[in-house]
Design an enzyme around this catalytic site. Structure first.
Site, PDB file in Angstrom:
ATOM      1  N   ASP A  40       0.800 -11.760  18.236  1.00  0.00           N
ATOM      2  CA  ASP A  40       0.561 -10.112  18.856  1.00  0.00           C
ATOM      3  C   ASP A  40      -0.035 -10.146  20.038  1.00  0.00           C
ATOM      4  O   ASP A  40      -0.496 -11.199  20.591  1.00  0.00           O
ATOM      5  CB  ASP A  40      -0.040  -9.219  17.644  1.00  0.00           C
ATOM      6  CG  ASP A  40      -1.531  -9.824  17.383  1.00  0.00           C
ATOM      7  OD1 ASP A  40      -1.894 -10.844  17.628  1.00  0.00           O
ATOM      8  OD2 ASP A  40      -2.184  -9.044  16.764  1.00  0.00           O
TER       9      ASP A  40
ATOM     10  N   GLU B 116       6.904 -45.328  -5.493  1.00  0.00           N
ATOM     11  CA  GLU B 116       6.284 -44.302  -6.220  1.00  0.00           C
ATOM     12  C   GLU B 116       4.884 -43.654  -5.443  1.00  0.00           C
ATOM     13  O   GLU B 116       4.252 -42.652  -5.820  1.00  0.00           O
ATOM     14  CB  GLU B 116       5.892 -44.810  -7.574  1.00  0.00           C
ATOM     15  CG  GLU B 116       6.995 -44.845  -8.674  1.00  0.00           C
ATOM     16  CD  GLU B 116       7.793 -46.241  -8.300  1.00  0.00           C
ATOM     17  OE1 GLU B 116       7.362 -46.902  -7.439  1.00  0.00           O
ATOM     18  OE2 GLU B 116       8.867 -46.549  -8.770  1.00  0.00           O
TER      19      GLU B 116
END
Length: 247
Positions: free
Chosen positions: A50, A8
């Site tokens: 770009d 857990e």
């Protein structure tokens, strides 16, 4: 070991680990909004970027105003300045580069703006209509992508090929090229897109946008991490290829 003892704890351990990563990245000026993005970033093997403003300085400079034969032309420069400084549409680096080249010798006071046919991403051109004082006709000055300017001009196949050859040669040298065309019309108050026809091809505008310093080192650092780089650009492919070779 902790997860093996108590499964857990896995979400908590992952969150703590990613939070430490976010803190480390913040010290380098990177803000992480979603912790899981750090794992995605670390798993990256392909970076798409770009060109303008990322690989280059993003400060586009007007480098030449040439006539249809490829010779320096003060007339083409005057028309380019009128188009760029009088247009009222969206701001863009190309018009800013043209306007920034204006010097004290560039006198535009004899011209007044009559109308404008704004830029759009279908036509890829912008027209400004000007009128000289006491003139009985108006001058439409159209600037834009070469192909879109050529299609609005009265040119034969041989002339179109000559223009294309010049543009390709300049693009191979790293220049970004725009076309300029004009048309004289009887004076009136309004104009529309239909008036962008039967234009006379006037010349070329050449721009340069140099690469950022240190870009080669950045790309080498990515390569050592197994990250391939692709450039996605709206510019002419020859311009992008030339920039890649320079870097």
């Amino acid at each position: 070991l902790a997860v093996g003892l108590t499964p857990e704890l896995l979400p908590a351990i992952i969150s703590v680990t990613l939070a430490r990563g976010a803190r480390a990245m913040a010290s380098s000026g990177v803000i992480v909004r979603r912790l899981e993005a750090i794992e995605n970033l670390g798993s990256m093997d392909l970076l798409c970027t770009d060109k303008t403003g990322t690989l280059t300085e993003g400060t586009i400079r007007l480098d030449g105003c040439l006539d249809a034969e490829g010779m320096d032309s003060s007339q083409v420069r005057l028309w380019a300045l009128l188009n760029a400084t009088l247009q009222s549409g969206m701001a863009n680096p190309l018009d800013e580069g043209i306007a920034a080249s204006r010097g004290p010798e560039d006198d535009l006071s004899a011209y007044g703006k009559v109308d404008e046919i704004p830029y759009d991403f279908v036509r890829k051109r912008l027209s400004v209509i000007v009128r000289q004082k006491d003139a009985g006709e108006d001058l439409l000055i159209c600037k834009g992508a070469i192909l879109n300017i050529v299609e609005a001009c009265m040119l034969n196949e041989q002339q179109e090929k000559a223009i294309d050859d010049k543009v390709q040669a300049w693009c191979m040298q790293g220049f970004r090229v725009l076309g300029l065309a004009v048309r004289r019309l009887p004076s009136r108050q309004t104009y529309d897109r239909e008036d962008e026809a039967n234009l006379t091809f006037a010349g070329f505008l050449l721009f340069l946008d140099p690469p950022k310093p240190g870009m080669a080192e950045n790309l080498k650092a990515l390569a050592t991490r197994g990250i391939e780089v692709k450039v996605i650009s709206g510019d002419n492919r020859h311009v992008a290829a030339h920039l890649a070779q320079i870097i």
